[in-house]
Motif scaffolding. Structure first.
Motif, mmCIF file in Angstrom:
data_model
loop_
_atom_site.group_PDB
_atom_site.id
_atom_site.type_symbol
_atom_site.label_atom_id
_atom_site.label_comp_id
_atom_site.label_asym_id
_atom_site.label_seq_id
_atom_site.Cartn_x
_atom_site.Cartn_y
_atom_site.Cartn_z
ATOM 1 N N LYS A 144 0.668 -1.195 0.056
ATOM 2 C CA LYS A 144 -0.040 0.040 0.097
ATOM 3 C C LYS A 144 0.826 1.200 0.226
ATOM 4 C CE LYS A 144 -3.959 -1.896 2.430
ATOM 5 N NZ LYS A 144 -4.809 -1.958 3.549
ATOM 6 N N ASN A 145 2.148 1.125 -0.056
ATOM 7 C CA ASN A 145 3.050 2.409 -0.108
ATOM 8 C C ASN A 145 2.777 3.137 1.182
ATOM 9 O OD1 ASN A 145 4.220 1.363 -2.389
ATOM 10 N ND2 ASN A 145 3.181 2.951 -3.597
ATOM 11 N N THR A 146 2.466 2.537 2.416
ATOM 12 C CA THR A 146 2.217 3.375 3.536
ATOM 13 C C THR A 146 3.055 2.939 4.779
ATOM 14 O OG1 THR A 146 -0.359 3.139 2.659
ATOM 15 C CG2 THR A 146 0.104 3.749 5.004
ATOM 16 N N VAL A 147 3.233 4.000 5.374
ATOM 17 C CA VAL A 147 3.993 3.709 6.706
ATOM 18 C C VAL A 147 3.048 4.345 7.759
ATOM 19 C CG1 VAL A 147 5.990 4.505 7.987
ATOM 20 C CG2 VAL A 147 6.240 4.668 5.417
ATOM 21 N N TYR A 148 3.223 3.456 9.221
ATOM 22 C CA TYR A 148 2.308 3.764 10.296
ATOM 23 C C TYR A 148 3.257 3.877 11.427
ATOM 24 C CZ TYR A 148 -0.935 1.107 7.136
ATOM 25 O OH TYR A 148 -1.606 0.931 6.200
ATOM 26 N N LEU A 149 2.592 4.703 12.337
ATOM 27 C CA LEU A 149 3.392 4.775 13.484
ATOM 28 C C LEU A 149 2.373 4.750 14.669
ATOM 29 C CD1 LEU A 149 5.948 5.881 14.941
ATOM 30 C CD2 LEU A 149 4.993 7.759 15.261
#
Length: 116
Positions: free
Chosen positions: A75-80
């Motif tokens: 998804k080309n997504t980064v989470y924190l």
């Protein structure tokens, strides 16, 4: 084309949790290490956490054990994931490549406010 869209911030009480998301353009995301950064009022932007393309993570001492960075390569997504939040975590949070490109592109960030 560079694109970074951070979301998920808000107002939370001390001890609470938030999950930030960052949608990244493929050209910036694919194969690159990514990081979350934050900037509090009157302070310089600081690095909070990083994650390599293979999933190896590192954290600033102030957030270790409370924050968790992750990425979804499909998804080309980064989470924190931020837990046990403290008032000193109040800042605008940004994601970007790690290391950042000098004078490079930044998104608008997402505001996190920890207050009772």
């Amino acid at each position: 084309q560079a694109q970074l869209v951070e979301s998920g911030g808000g107002l939370v009480q001390p001890g609470g949790s938030l999950r930030l998301s960052c949608a990244v353009s493929r050209i910036m995301f694919s194969g690159n290490a990514m990081g979350w950064y934050r900037q509090a009022p009157g302070k310089q932007r600081e690095l909070v956490a990083t994650i390599t393309s293979g999933g190896e993570t590192n954290y600033a001492g102030s957030v270790k054990g409370r924050f968790a960075i992750s990425r979804d390569n499909a998804k080309n997504t980064v989470y924190l994931q931020m837990n046990s939040l403290k008032p000193e975590d109040t800042a605008v949070y940004f994601c970007n490549r790690f290391p950042v490109i000098p004078h490079g592109y930044w998104g608008q960030g997402t505001q996190v406010t920890v207050s009772s």
